[in-house]
Design a protein around this motif. Structure first.
Motif, PDB file in Angstrom:
ATOM      1  N   THR A 161       0.826  -1.211   0.000  1.00 45.42           N
ATOM      2  CA  THR A 161       0.000   0.000   0.000  1.00 45.42           C
ATOM      3  C   THR A 161       0.862   1.263   0.000  1.00 45.42           C
ATOM      4  OG1 THR A 161      -0.221  -0.240   2.387  1.00 45.42           O
ATOM      5  CG2 THR A 161      -2.067  -0.959   1.045  1.00 45.42           C
ATOM      6  N   GLN A 162       2.131   1.132   0.410  1.00 46.36           N
ATOM      7  CA  GLN A 162       3.005   2.307   0.357  1.00 46.36           C
ATOM      8  C   GLN A 162       3.488   2.594  -1.059  1.00 46.36           C
ATOM      9  OE1 GLN A 162       5.835   1.481   3.414  1.00 46.36           O
ATOM     10  NE2 GLN A 162       4.418   2.207   4.985  1.00 46.36           N
ATOM     11  N   GLN A 163       3.389   1.605  -1.941  1.00 42.92           N
ATOM     12  CA  GLN A 163       3.824   1.806  -3.328  1.00 42.92           C
ATOM     13  C   GLN A 163       2.685   2.314  -4.200  1.00 42.92           C
ATOM     14  OE1 GLN A 163       5.043  -2.087  -4.349  1.00 42.92           O
ATOM     15  NE2 GLN A 163       7.109  -1.802  -3.631  1.00 42.92           N
ATOM     16  N   LEU A 164       1.496   2.431  -3.636  1.00 40.42           N
ATOM     17  CA  LEU A 164       0.318   2.778  -4.432  1.00 40.42           C
ATOM     18  C   LEU A 164      -0.207   4.139  -4.012  1.00 40.42           C
ATOM     19  CD1 LEU A 164      -1.276  -0.730  -4.270  1.00 40.42           C
ATOM     20  CD2 LEU A 164      -0.359   0.341  -6.312  1.00 40.42           C
ATOM     21  N   ARG A 165      -0.653   4.883  -5.006  1.00 44.90           N
ATOM     22  CA  ARG A 165      -1.107   6.244  -4.769  1.00 44.90           C
ATOM     23  C   ARG A 165      -2.622   6.266  -4.648  1.00 44.90           C
ATOM     24  NH1 ARG A 165       1.118  10.965  -8.386  1.00 44.90           N
ATOM     25  NH2 ARG A 165       0.877   9.469 -10.043  1.00 44.90           N
ATOM     26  N   CYS A 166      -3.086   7.048  -3.691  1.00 39.17           N
ATOM     27  CA  CYS A 166      -4.531   7.224  -3.537  1.00 39.17           C
ATOM     28  C   CYS A 166      -5.043   8.063  -4.699  1.00 39.17           C
ATOM     29  CB  CYS A 166      -4.810   7.915  -2.209  1.00 39.17           C
ATOM     30  SG  CYS A 166      -6.467   8.560  -2.075  1.00 39.17           S
ATOM     31  N   PRO A 167      -6.055   7.579  -5.455  1.00 40.90           N
ATOM     32  CA  PRO A 167      -6.516   8.339  -6.620  1.00 40.90           C
ATOM     33  C   PRO A 167      -7.195   9.652  -6.252  1.00 40.90           C
ATOM     34  CG  PRO A 167      -7.718   6.259  -6.418  1.00 40.90           C
ATOM     35  CD  PRO A 167      -6.760   6.311  -5.280  1.00 40.90           C
ATOM     36  N   MET A 168      -7.758   9.723  -5.060  1.00 42.91           N
ATOM     37  CA  MET A 168      -8.505  10.920  -4.660  1.00 42.91           C
ATOM     38  C   MET A 168      -7.555  12.045  -4.244  1.00 42.91           C
ATOM     39  SD  MET A 168     -11.628  11.827  -4.326  1.00 42.91           S
ATOM     40  CE  MET A 168     -12.293  13.392  -3.853  1.00 42.91           C
ATOM     41  N   CYS A 169      -6.526  11.667  -3.502  1.00 40.18           N
ATOM     42  CA  CYS A 169      -5.617  12.656  -2.905  1.00 40.18           C
ATOM     43  C   CYS A 169      -4.235  12.275  -3.386  1.00 40.18           C
ATOM     44  CB  CYS A 169      -5.687  12.558  -1.394  1.00 40.18           C
ATOM     45  SG  CYS A 169      -6.087  10.882  -0.862  1.00 40.18           S
ATOM     46  N   GLU A 225      -0.799  11.353  -1.515  1.00 37.17           N
ATOM     47  CA  GLU A 225      -0.757  10.437  -0.384  1.00 37.17           C
ATOM     48  C   GLU A 225      -0.749   9.000  -0.890  1.00 37.17           C
ATOM     49  OE1 GLU A 225      -2.793  11.783   3.640  1.00 37.17           O
ATOM     50  OE2 GLU A 225      -4.155  11.935   1.956  1.00 37.17           O
ATOM     51  N   THR A 226      -0.083   8.138  -0.141  1.00 38.45           N
ATOM     52  CA  THR A 226      -0.125   6.728  -0.502  1.00 38.45           C
ATOM     53  C   THR A 226      -1.426   6.132   0.020  1.00 38.45           C
ATOM     54  OG1 THR A 226       0.878   5.986   1.547  1.00 38.45           O
ATOM     55  CG2 THR A 226       2.380   6.550  -0.255  1.00 38.45           C
ATOM     56  N   LEU A 227      -1.764   4.967  -0.515  1.00 37.54           N
ATOM     57  CA  LEU A 227      -2.952   4.269  -0.012  1.00 37.54           C
ATOM     58  C   LEU A 227      -2.782   3.926   1.458  1.00 37.54           C
ATOM     59  CD1 LEU A 227      -4.214   1.746  -2.692  1.00 37.54           C
ATOM     60  CD2 LEU A 227      -5.228   3.884  -1.948  1.00 37.54           C
ATOM     61  N   ALA A 228      -1.520   3.721   1.865  1.00 38.62           N
ATOM     62  CA  ALA A 228      -1.276   3.366   3.264  1.00 38.62           C
ATOM     63  C   ALA A 228      -1.578   4.535   4.189  1.00 38.62           C
ATOM     64  CB  ALA A 228       0.173   2.918   3.443  1.00 38.62           C
ATOM     65  N   ASP A 229      -1.276   5.756   3.746  1.00 38.41           N
ATOM     66  CA  ASP A 229      -1.396   6.922   4.632  1.00 38.41           C
ATOM     67  C   ASP A 229      -2.758   7.582   4.574  1.00 38.41           C
ATOM     68  OD1 ASP A 229       1.201   6.615   5.294  1.00 38.41           O
ATOM     69  OD2 ASP A 229       1.956   8.001   3.767  1.00 38.41           O
ATOM     70  N   SER A 230      -3.437   7.458   3.433  1.00 36.27           N
ATOM     71  CA  SER A 230      -4.594   8.298   3.196  1.00 36.27           C
ATOM     72  C   SER A 230      -5.786   7.877   4.037  1.00 36.27           C
ATOM     73  CB  SER A 230      -4.987   8.256   1.728  1.00 36.27           C
ATOM     74  OG  SER A 230      -6.128   9.050   1.561  1.00 36.27           O
ATOM     75  N   ASN A 231      -6.529   8.890   4.438  1.00 39.01           N
ATOM     76  CA  ASN A 231      -7.728   8.643   5.228  1.00 39.01           C
ATOM     77  C   ASN A 231      -8.987   8.870   4.392  1.00 39.01           C
ATOM     78  OD1 ASN A 231      -8.761   7.784   7.579  1.00 39.01           O
ATOM     79  ND2 ASN A 231      -8.591   9.707   8.678  1.00 39.01           N
ATOM     80  N   ARG A 249      -7.964  -0.169   0.324  1.00 40.69           N
ATOM     81  CA  ARG A 249      -7.185  -0.994   1.268  1.00 40.69           C
ATOM     82  C   ARG A 249      -7.941  -2.275   1.585  1.00 40.69           C
ATOM     83  NH1 ARG A 249      -5.679   3.867   3.936  1.00 40.69           N
ATOM     84  NH2 ARG A 249      -7.389   3.634   5.398  1.00 40.69           N
ATOM     85  N   ASN A 250      -9.242  -2.129   1.825  1.00 43.59           N
ATOM     86  CA  ASN A 250     -10.056  -3.328   2.096  1.00 43.59           C
ATOM     87  C   ASN A 250     -10.023  -4.284   0.918  1.00 43.59           C
ATOM     88  OD1 ASN A 250     -10.944  -2.876   4.695  1.00 43.59           O
ATOM     89  ND2 ASN A 250     -12.584  -1.523   4.013  1.00 43.59           N
ATOM     90  N   GLN A 251     -10.129  -3.707  -0.294  1.00 46.32           N
ATOM     91  CA  GLN A 251     -10.136  -4.543  -1.492  1.00 46.32           C
ATOM     92  C   GLN A 251      -8.802  -5.267  -1.640  1.00 46.32           C
ATOM     93  OE1 GLN A 251     -12.867  -4.854  -3.207  1.00 46.32           O
ATOM     94  NE2 GLN A 251     -11.996  -6.302  -4.648  1.00 46.32           N
ATOM     95  N   ILE A 252      -7.704  -4.552  -1.385  1.00 45.77           N
ATOM     96  CA  ILE A 252      -6.372  -5.165  -1.481  1.00 45.77           C
ATOM     97  C   ILE A 252      -6.266  -6.295  -0.455  1.00 45.77           C
ATOM     98  CG2 ILE A 252      -3.908  -4.770  -1.061  1.00 45.77           C
ATOM     99  CD1 ILE A 252      -4.345  -1.938  -2.232  1.00 45.77           C
TER     100      ILE A 252
END
Lengths: 158, 181
Positions: free
Chosen positions: A43-51, A54-60, A68-71
């Protein structure tokens, strides 16, 4: 007495801080610690599409939570990291990858800096050659006109 | 000539800078180009908002083009988009399918009662899991899906009268040219 009260306050504060942190990124029922590490690494290698900063790991963001749930679900199904990345790329394009893949559309991105470096090296090379030629020419003319004793300017004044 | 070289270099940088500003003002930096464009829409089966026991699937909607509009009551920009859908929806010539995204059904119904309901079909994706297959990451988003179920156009962010006139209507017109012969 006062000290005991302070202790209680401190413990309470720390507890609340811990709770707040736990709420930011909700815990997931990982099978073991190595799976948790793999999940965090992925999740740290993936970017949140909305923000996008931020990485998927960090984003709220809600979408980051869903992804994250899907992963996590895909990991439980035994999908590999590459398969999970491809799953996301199929839906959200290469934007979700922090590391852009090498393909014709990204050649400029990957090799552009090298191109600029080569261009710069070429300019420097031409400038040095030209300066050498000028210096040789000016020293030749200085020899022929040896009467002139003024110190020669070596063409630095551009 | 040699003396002017730095000046030309500087002008080149100024031009590049100006181009960057122009480019960014023309393009929405937060809009991600969808890899699903011109590909078949993902299969879905979702309950209707008003009759949750009935479902609508992708195959139910095949045969006629439709505009799938992702909206939610919590989405501020959807409020700005809604009057545009109300005004332009009937004249678009395609079905309007409302895709209620990550919303409590009660909130969605209250929101529609308040703002009006321009949709021909209303489906609800409360968990938001089907939306991942569509590459949805926010609301509003709109997908134009043709009679064969292929995504032909996508707009991220609210549909404005400008976007409808310059992008959506031409895209719909292109579809009708195709299906007539």
């Amino acid at each position: 007495m006062m000290r005991a009260l302070l202790h209680v306050l401190l413990v309470a504060l720390l507890t609340f801080a811990g709770m707040a942190h736990a709420q930011a990124i909700e815990p997931m029922p990982f099978a073991d610690h190595s799976q948790e590490l793999r999940f965090q690494h992925l999740t740290q290698q993936l970017r949140c599409p909305m923000c996008q900063n931020e990485t998927l790991a960090d984003s709220n963001a809600p979408i980051a939570r869903d992804l994250r749930n899907q992963i996590f679900q895909l990991m439980q199904q035994g999908r590999s990291d590459d398969e999970i990345k491809q799953y996301l790329v199929d839906r959200y394009s290469d934007y979700v990858l922090y590391d852009p893949p090498l393909k014709p559309g990204t050649w400029l991105l990957w090799f552009g800096p090298l191109l600029i470096l080569c261009g710069g090296a070429g300019v420097v090379l031409v400038a040095i050659r030209k300066r050498n030629r000028d210096e040789r020419a000016s020293s030749l003319s200085a020899d022929s006109m040896s009467a002139d004793n003024t110190p020669t300017d070596n063409g630095d004044d551009w | 000539m040699n003396r002017l070289l730095p000046f030309f270099g500087f002008m080149l940088l100024v031009l590049l800078f100006g181009f960057g500003i122009w480019w960014n003002s023309q393009h929405d930096q937060s809009a991600i180009p969808s890899p699903l464009l011109n590909k078949p829409a993902p299969a879905f089966v979702l309950p209707k908002l008003y009759e949750p026991t009935q479902t609508v699937s992708k195959s139910d909607l095949l045969g006629k083009p439709y505009l799938l509009n992702v909206f939610a009551s919590w989405c501020v920009e959807c409020g700005a988009e809604h009057p545009v859908l109300e005004a332009e929806g009937p004249s678009l010539g395609v079905q309007l399918v409302g895709y209620n995204y990550k919303d409590a059904p009660a909130d969605a119904k209250r929101w529609l009662a308040e703002h009006g309901n321009p949709y021909n079909v209303l489906i609800a994706d409360e968990p938001g899991s089907t939306a991942i297959d569509f590459g949805v990451y926010g609301a509003p988003e709109s997908f134009l899906i043709d009679a064969k179920g292929v995504i032909r156009y996508k707009h991220i962010g609210p549909l404005t009268p400008d976007v409808v006139a310059s992008e959506l209507k031409p895209a719909i017109a292109a579809l009708s040219h195709e299906t007539q012969p």
